[in-house]
Design a protein around this motif. Structure first.
Motif, short mmCIF file in Angstrom:
data_model
loop_
_atom_site.label_atom_id
_atom_site.label_comp_id
_atom_site.label_asym_id
_atom_site.label_seq_id
_atom_site.Cartn_x
_atom_site.Cartn_y
_atom_site.Cartn_z
N TYR A 360 0.82 -1.20 0.00
CA TYR A 360 0.00 0.00 0.00
C TYR A 360 0.86 1.27 0.00
N LEU A 361 1.98 1.22 0.69
CA LEU A 361 2.86 2.39 0.70
C LEU A 361 3.39 2.69 -0.70
N LEU A 362 3.76 1.66 -1.43
CA LEU A 362 4.25 1.86 -2.79
C LEU A 362 3.18 2.48 -3.68
N ARG A 363 1.94 2.04 -3.52
CA ARG A 363 0.84 2.64 -4.27
C ARG A 363 0.67 4.11 -3.89
N LEU A 364 0.78 4.40 -2.60
CA LEU A 364 0.64 5.78 -2.13
C LEU A 364 1.77 6.66 -2.65
N GLN A 365 2.98 6.15 -2.61
CA GLN A 365 4.13 6.91 -3.11
C GLN A 365 3.98 7.21 -4.60
N ALA A 366 3.46 6.25 -5.35
CA ALA A 366 3.25 6.49 -6.78
C ALA A 366 2.24 7.61 -7.01
N LEU A 367 1.21 7.65 -6.18
CA LEU A 367 0.20 8.70 -6.31
C LEU A 367 0.78 10.08 -6.00
N THR A 368 1.61 10.14 -4.95
CA THR A 368 2.15 11.44 -4.56
C THR A 368 3.05 12.05 -5.63
N LEU A 369 3.60 11.21 -6.50
CA LEU A 369 4.43 11.73 -7.59
C LEU A 369 3.59 12.57 -8.56
N THR A 370 2.31 12.30 -8.61
CA THR A 370 1.41 13.08 -9.47
C THR A 370 0.56 14.04 -8.63
N ARG A 371 0.98 14.24 -7.40
CA ARG A 371 0.30 15.14 -6.46
C ARG A 371 -1.13 14.69 -6.14
N ASP A 372 -1.37 13.38 -6.29
CA ASP A 372 -2.67 12.83 -5.92
C ASP A 372 -2.58 12.21 -4.53
N TRP A 373 -3.73 11.91 -3.98
CA TRP A 373 -3.78 11.30 -2.64
C TRP A 373 -5.02 10.41 -2.55
N ASP A 374 -4.86 9.29 -1.85
CA ASP A 374 -5.99 8.39 -1.63
C ASP A 374 -6.00 8.01 -0.16
N GLU A 375 -6.97 8.55 0.56
CA GLU A 375 -7.02 8.34 2.00
C GLU A 375 -7.21 6.87 2.37
N ASP A 376 -7.97 6.13 1.55
CA ASP A 376 -8.18 4.72 1.83
C ASP A 376 -6.88 3.93 1.74
#
Length: 477
Positions: A360-376
């Motif tokens: 899940y952390l890897l998925r979150l880190q990938a999102l932050t590269l595009t300035r996105d965020w997913d609270e779930d």
């Protein structure tokens, strides 16, 4: 999953061996593994006897991976010629070695690094680099004989140090090495000389009395304590040794030419039983894959994990480890399938929880590269990170994933508390001290950062890591 997993290959039989202070994983015949462990235990007892430390068990056994096949060993190290190596990992320090006539003592590096490990575990003091390295070199050349151990021989791996150069002066040794070290082509030659010269000075201060020279052992101990307390190493030298730096320098060179003395210790052979346990196939594959990841070799890790026995004991850990490797490549399909199979309330181990938190952390880190965020996704990383820490309180990768998730959310105090909880478990862990020091500096907590950064400077063999720590320390004086 069928595309990822293959059951056609089988690993060789590996066993876990336990002595008082070491855990060895190996596919080498039992008799030779036993000898390796007896040598390590005997060397450890020699080091403690030489320093006068009490013979008590370590808080956590150092792990050794001992390979029968030099080709398989080389898949990790990239070099089948070396006898072994020592690595700091998030799961603790490990020794990698290969079977052969050289024995474990065929590599001075292994004994050298194990001395550093003992010094960190047994002493709360931060030593200057010349003493830390010199003392490790002094003990690393130990010669294990039938009934005795000889300390103080010339390290064979340093024989070339003075072929063209004179030993470094005491002034050079007492100065912080990075400032004294040249750059470019002469760098390795300088460090070879530095280690050899540190060995010589430490040898003289610890063993010179045996050859009729003054006994500087108490003076050395008091001097090191004063330096650790922040005193200037040049200004207090004569106060503690009763002689100038130049005088000790002349004595040391005279000692080198005529009086090098080896110290004999009566250390009997290690005779306790060394029980072994057969590792089930998925367990040994997980262990080897974990080390491959520590060596930054995900393809090798996946090669091991693909041999896993589906639905066998340990299958869940291996499958989630494969999901993490796939997620590193931004392929999340396997992880989603695994999560469906486990379910919301499935029974999991701390290793599985740590893998899922990492996924899940890897998925979150990938999102932050595009300035996105997913609270779930963030909450899932935190949930599994907490489970990993609660179920495996001595497993640092679980803590690391959890504090990284907090950092991504900007929850700096929560991240810091998790780091400190991990530090409570492993206060002598180099990478953890570096992480704490750099993060505290980032938060502007300069006073708190200093003690951790000073340990990095004293302990690390990475010029880059030491340089970063020194730069921060210099900016905080």
């Amino acid at each position: 999953m069928a595309l990822v997993v293959s059951t056609g290959a089988s690993a060789d039989d590996w066993y876990e061996y336990q002595s008082e202070n070491f855990t060895v994983y190996s596919d080498v015949p039992e008799r030779r593994v036993n000898q390796l462990m007896r040598d390590l235990e005997r060397f450890r007892r020699s080091a403690l006897s030489f320093t006068g430390e009490e013979e008590t068990p370590e808080n956590k056994n150092l792990r050794v991976f001992h390979f029968r096949d030099s080709a398989e060993f080389a898949r990790f190290t990239g070099d089948r010629k070396i006898a072994g190596l020592y690595r700091e990992t998030w799961e603790g320090p490990i020794i990698f070695s290969r079977d052969g006539d050289h024995g474990i003592s065929g590599s001075g590096l292994i004994f050298h690094e194990y001395v550093h490990h003992l010094m960190r575990e047994r002493s709360g003091m931060t030593y200057p680099r010349w003493y830390s390295e010199g003392f490790a070199e002094l003990l690393a050349s130990a010669e294990l004989r039938k009934k005795t151990v000889l300390i103080g021989g010339l390290p064979e791996w340093r024989l070339s140090a003075w072929a063209e150069d004179e030993p470094l002066t005491l002034l050079q040794l007492l100065a912080p090495p990075p400032m004294a070290a040249p750059h470019g082509e002469d760098n390795s030659r300088y460090w070879n000389n530095y280690y050899a010269s540190a060995w010589l000075l430490t040898h003289y201060l610890q063993l010179g009395y045996s050859a009729g020279h003054p006994d500087y052992r108490v003076a050395t101990s008091n001097y090191l304590k004063a330096v650790a307390a922040g005193e200037n190493p040049f200004q207090i030298f004569e106060e503690h040794f009763g002689k100038s730096i130049e005088e000790i320098q002349r004595e040391m060179l005279a000692y080198m030419r005529t009086d090098i003395h080896r110290h004999r210790l009566e250390i009997p052979e290690y005779t306790y039983s060394i029980p072994r346990r057969a590792l089930h196939e998925n367990e040994q594959l997980f262990l080897l894959a974990s080390e491959a990841m520590d060596f930054a070799k995900p393809a090798l890790a996946m090669d091991y994990l693909k041999r896993s026995q589906q639905q066998g004991l340990g299958w869940q850990e291996n499958l989630t480890a494969m999901a993490v490797i796939e997620a590193e490549k931004k392929n999340y399909k396997l992880g989603k399938k695994v999560l469906e199979d486990i379910g919301e309330h499935g029974q999991i181990s701390h290793l599985t929880a740590a893998n899922l938190a990492r996924y899940y952390l890897l998925r979150l880190q990938a999102l932050t590269l595009t300035r996105d965020w997913d609270e779930d996704i963030y909450e899932a990383a935190v949930k599994y990170g907490k489970i990993a820490v609660q179920m495996g309180p001595d497993y640092l990768p679980g803590y690391r994933t959890l504090w990284t998730a907090y950092q991504l959310k900007g929850e700096s105090e929560d991240a810091l508390q998790i780091m400190l909880s991990a530090y409570h478990q492993e206060p002598n862990h180099l990478n953890l001290n570096a992480t704490l020091g750099f993060y505290l500096a980032h938060l502007g907590k300069n006073t708190l950062a200093r003690e951790y950064l000073e340990r990095v400077v004293a302990w690390s063999h990475s010029e880059d890591l030491r340089g970063r720590a020194e730069s921060l320390l210099e900016g905080k004086k």
